[in-house]
Design a protein around this motif. Structure first.
Motif, mmCIF file in Angstrom:
data_model
loop_
_atom_site.group_PDB
_atom_site.id
_atom_site.type_symbol
_atom_site.label_atom_id
_atom_site.label_comp_id
_atom_site.label_asym_id
_atom_site.label_seq_id
_atom_site.Cartn_x
_atom_site.Cartn_y
_atom_site.Cartn_z
ATOM 1 N N VAL A 7 17.050 -37.555 -16.538
ATOM 2 C CA VAL A 7 18.229 -36.891 -15.982
ATOM 3 C C VAL A 7 19.387 -36.876 -16.983
ATOM 4 C CG1 VAL A 7 19.843 -36.870 -14.038
ATOM 5 C CG2 VAL A 7 17.531 -37.795 -13.718
ATOM 6 N N ASP A 8 19.808 -35.698 -17.366
ATOM 7 C CA ASP A 8 21.064 -35.577 -18.111
ATOM 8 C C ASP A 8 22.208 -35.753 -17.121
ATOM 9 O OD1 ASP A 8 20.674 -35.207 -20.857
ATOM 10 O OD2 ASP A 8 20.072 -33.121 -20.587
ATOM 11 N N THR A 9 23.053 -36.728 -17.372
ATOM 12 C CA THR A 9 24.137 -37.038 -16.417
ATOM 13 C C THR A 9 25.477 -36.523 -16.925
ATOM 14 O OG1 THR A 9 24.689 -39.111 -17.490
ATOM 15 C CG2 THR A 9 22.982 -39.185 -15.789
ATOM 16 N N PRO A 10 26.442 -36.392 -16.015
ATOM 17 C CA PRO A 10 27.826 -36.158 -16.460
ATOM 18 C C PRO A 10 28.287 -37.306 -17.369
ATOM 19 C CG PRO A 10 27.615 -35.790 -14.099
ATOM 20 C CD PRO A 10 26.320 -36.405 -14.552
ATOM 21 N N ALA B 245 30.054 -40.036 -17.715
ATOM 22 C CA ALA B 245 30.794 -41.057 -16.968
ATOM 23 C C ALA B 245 29.905 -42.293 -16.894
ATOM 24 C CB ALA B 245 31.135 -40.546 -15.574
ATOM 25 N N GLU B 246 30.215 -43.283 -17.709
ATOM 26 C CA GLU B 246 29.322 -44.448 -17.818
ATOM 27 C C GLU B 246 29.262 -45.253 -16.527
ATOM 28 O OE1 GLU B 246 31.412 -43.461 -20.140
ATOM 29 O OE2 GLU B 246 30.049 -42.951 -21.783
ATOM 30 N N MET C 48 18.096 -42.019 -17.080
ATOM 31 C CA MET C 48 19.389 -41.353 -16.889
ATOM 32 C C MET C 48 20.275 -41.619 -18.099
ATOM 33 S SD MET C 48 20.176 -42.971 -13.164
ATOM 34 C CE MET C 48 21.601 -41.949 -12.836
ATOM 35 N N GLY D 74 29.673 -44.053 -13.655
ATOM 36 C CA GLY D 74 28.885 -43.190 -12.781
ATOM 37 C C GLY D 74 27.397 -43.330 -13.032
ATOM 38 N N ILE D 75 27.035 -43.430 -14.283
ATOM 39 C CA ILE D 75 25.606 -43.553 -14.623
ATOM 40 C C ILE D 75 25.051 -44.857 -14.054
ATOM 41 C CG2 ILE D 75 23.956 -43.802 -16.506
ATOM 42 C CD1 ILE D 75 25.921 -42.088 -18.233
#
Lengths: 444, 336
Positions: free
Chosen positions: B54-57, B59-60, B27, B62-63
């Motif tokens: 996974v390409d995430t939004p 937001a660290e 991620m 969040g990751i």
């Protein structure tokens, strides 16, 4: 002057306020309305303004859905309507959209929900007493929020996974967590009370809102696994200001994960009122992320159940996350270390006591002729038995061993920590008997 | 053996982990279609799909926070923080959640999360792209912190980190991403030296020079230069920063009697302080001189036109070696 202003502080702690509530009928609600007019007439302090607008949030008006609350009023917009199926006076009102979701709830189940509510309040009362008696270091009462917790958790399947904050002790009870395990953290005997996998419920989260991301990630895992279960995360009105909660909603919406974001708006984050957290209704926050959002009377166990079932159904069908704002009220202090008389108008408490989650189910059962003396006695016996078991589990809990401080930091050997443990063991051993050394320390 | 870059060696290690365990997933920001800003994850999403890479939004927290939830569900997430200076929004999730969950759950919940962070300077970047935040994480109970210094270690250690049941913060020396080296891709990570073990890079007898990550190469070059002057330097690559393999360092210092530690991170409260203190405690009577630290300064990471003054280089390290040996050096006359 209103009688609530004379309520001594110990009443808050011992939860006797709730007894007032149960016997409160229509008259009390009207008294609430009168107060509204009075406060509008005279000089109004900022705090009184809050109390006044809260009155307009009366969910029981005419047995219909209450449409406005304090936030909506401030915003000047129409706001979300609040789903309600049982009025504060115990009238079962119909709602074409939500009725079908609780049509299967039988009289017997309604009685069972009532029992949950009463037992949880009894647990809360007993735990508060245990704290006052020095058996617990701290306790976060959930007084007033019973319906939000029972209605939601009783909608879940066993394979759904719960991520709670620290106040979801009613959820934990319904989930089957051992009573002593609920208290373990608050007694200081462990940092986590139970094995999350035994009950599919994570250990309580103390850092506000952090668990929303965990639930989102867990739901991503459910999605990857192709399962039809869901994750549900509990958080409060204060948490909606946290970055983590907002990031959770971004992730949940982007990946359309099977998640229920269950926000108990209990109106207070310790001393800060909800209006400090949000300029709009909290439900709008979910909607702002493109997440289907519902606003529900959090003191109405049936409405909460209906909303949670709607959300779970969506999650199981691959429809993504749902945000639920359960409008409720924290009738007690934030924790046993808190003193709400420093920041809260007692009138406000009285208003909410009139909307008590237990009182209305009591009244509904009464209307249905189900609230017999026998039933009432049975519930009381059950609640007392649970309280006894809770107390026994608490005082009988063995203290951890000194070297437990080193346990479970890592799951693999760690040379730094192993060395520290070895040295501390030698230190303890230098007293002769390690247990004796600790006792001596305690005695000093 | 295959000749490949440091970045490619990690990529190959990640690929093997993805192949071997269906619970492993990657991620991060830009790691999918783009293959990461340093191309470390190049081609992996194409081969393993967007549910495993996974390409995430952006937001660290969040990751890392969602990685906690995935680990709760039995996954082994490998998260990429794009640059060292961007890890701080995730600090709570790393320090209070990832690091403590096993302890808080009394061992019931494992957090086999690998947090990859390209770190260190020397690439001429603007601020927040060249930091060395390893001490924050080394100080945090519950985390393991490692950093490879060679393509072979990068390839092996990333696999060891992913298979470790404890959370691992995996610092990648970004200025070495394009360095090439021989990599044996068939090497079984289980039979390779464990990631917690330090490695003697260059044998020596006069002074022990401890380095990690990007400065291992610099330290080795310094040892070569010192040899020209007749000084025998033993270079140790720590590899693991939490815990540090003090046994290996101690054995070396018992032999040489002198210790120099170097890192890019600022000096105060850094790894060098921990190594100096612990080694002094363990073998004080074998030390012929006080331990010497050659480190970055206690400044915000400086702009690129002056970063070469902040970063320890071959000459500064040799100056430190001279100090440890009591030879004339830049501070001669100042020391008591």
């Amino acid at each position: 002057m209103h009688c609530a202003q004379f309520l001594p502080r110990w009443l808050y702690h011992l939860n006797i306020v709730s007894m007032v509530t149960i016997n409160r009928g229509k008259g009390a609600r009207e008294a609430g309305k009168r107060r509204y007019h009075e406060s509008c007439r005279g000089m109004v302090t900022r705090r009184q303004k809050v109390a006044a607008t809260v009155v307009t949030d009366d969910a029981g008006q005419g047995g219909t859905i209450a449409g406005q609350d304090n936030n909506a009023g401030r915003r000047g917009g129409a706001g979300h309507s609040m789903v309600q199926l049982i009025t504060p006076t115990g009238e079962r009102v119909s709602h074409p959209e939500y009725d079908p979701w609780v049509r299967d709830v039988s009289d017997e189940q309604l009685c069972s929900l009532y029992e949950d509510l009463v037992v949880i309040r009894r647990i809360d009362k007993e735990a508060t007493a245990l704290q006052r008696q020095g058996e617990l270091g701290l306790w976060p009462p959930l007084l007033g929020q019973e319906a939000s917790q029972v209605g939601s958790v009783r909608s879940l399947r066993d394979d759904d996974f719960i991520f709670p904050s620290y106040r979801e002790n009613g959820v934990a009870y319904c989930r089957g967590v051992d009573l002593a395990d609920i208290l373990r953290v608050w007694r200081g005997a462990a940092s986590g009370g139970w094995d999350p996998y035994a009950v599919n419920m994570a250990i309580p989260q103390i850092v506000i809102g952090a668990q929303t991301l965990h639930a989102t990630g867990y739901a991503m895992g459910i999605q990857n696994d192709g399962a039809d279960s869901a994750a549900i995360v509990y958080f409060g009105d204060g948490a909606t200001s946290e970055g983590d909660v907002n990031e959770a909603m971004v992730f949940a919406a982007s990946f359309q994960v099977p998640l229920v974001l269950f926000c108990q708006n209990n109106h207070w984050a310790i001393s800060e009122p909800v209006r400090l957290q949000s300029h709009t209704q909290l439900v709008d926050r979910g909607a702002g992320f493109g997440i289907p959002s519902m606003r529900v009377d959090g003191n109405d166990v049936l409405a909460v159940m209906a909303a949670t079932r709607v959300a779970l159904d969506r999650a199981r069908r691959g429809g993504g996350p749902t945000f639920i704002e359960a409008v409720t009220y924290r009738m007690g202090p934030h924790t046993t270390a808190d003193d709400p008389t420093r920041y809260r108008d007692p009138n406000e408490l009285e208003d909410w006591a009139a909307k008590d989650p237990i009182g209305r189910v009591h009244a509904l059962l009464d209307r249905k002729g189900l609230f017999t003396a026998e039933f009432e006695a049975g519930v009381r016996t059950k609640a007392d038995a649970v309280a006894r078991e809770l107390r026994a589990g608490c005082v009988g809990m063995p203290d951890p061993e000194p070297l437990d401080v080193f346990k479970h930091v890592y799951s693999t050997p760690n040379s730094w920590l192993d060395r520290q443990q070895d040295h501390y063991s030698r230190y303890l051993a230098s007293f002769g008997d390690p247990a004796g050394a600790t006792q001596e320390e305690g005695a000093r | 053996m295959t000749q490949m870059t440091f970045a490619r060696a990690i990529n190959s290690g990640l690929r093997r982990s993805l192949d071997n365990d269906p619970k492993v997933l990657l991620m991060g920001e830009d790691i999918g279609t783009l293959g990461g800003v340093f191309r470390v994850t190049d081609g992996l999403q194409k081969d393993f799909g967007k549910h495993r890479v996974v390409d995430t939004p952006l937001a660290e927290s969040g990751i890392v926070g969602t990685a906690v939830g995935l680990a709760y569900r039995g996954y082994r997430p490998v998260v990429e923080i794009q640059f060292d200076g961007f890890v701080y929004p995730a600090f709570d999730q790393i320090v209070s959640q990832v690091a403590k969950m096993h302890y808080r759950s009394r061992g019931a919940v494992k957090m086999p999360i690998t947090i990859r962070i390209p770190f260190g300077g020397g690439i001429g970047s603007p601020e927040h792209h060249s930091e060395s935040p390893e001490a924050y994480f080394a100080h945090t109970a519950g985390l393991r912190v490692v950093t490879p210094a060679s393509p072979q270690d990068a390839h092996t250690m990333i696999q060891q980190a992913i298979s470790c049941d404890d959370p691992v913060v995996f610092f990648e020396p970004k200025r070495r991403y394009h360095d090439k080296g021989e990599v044996d891709e068939s090497l079984d990570p289980n039979s390779a030296p464990p990631m917690g073990q330090a490695r003697v890079v260059t044998d020596g007898s006069d002074v022990t020079l401890v380095a990690y990550g990007p400065l291992v190469k610099t330290a080795r070059d310094a040892a070569t230069a010192a040899a020209d002057e007749g000084v025998s330097v033993e270079v140790i690559d720590l590899r693991s920063l939490a815990p540090v393999d003090f046994a290996t360092v101690e054995a070396s210092v018992r032999k040489t009697g002198r210790l120099v530690i170097t890192h890019e991170a600022g000096q105060s409260g850094g790894l060098g302080a921990e190594v100096a203190a612990s080694i002094t405690e363990r073998c004080f009577y074998h030390l012929e001189a006080a331990p010497v630290r050659i480190t970055g300064f206690d400044v915000p990471y400086p702009y690129s036109k002056v970063e070469m003054h902040h970063l320890p280089n071959l000459d500064r390290i040799l100056d430190g070696v001279d100090r440890a040996l009591g030879r004339p050096n830049s501070l001669s006359g100042l020391e008591g």
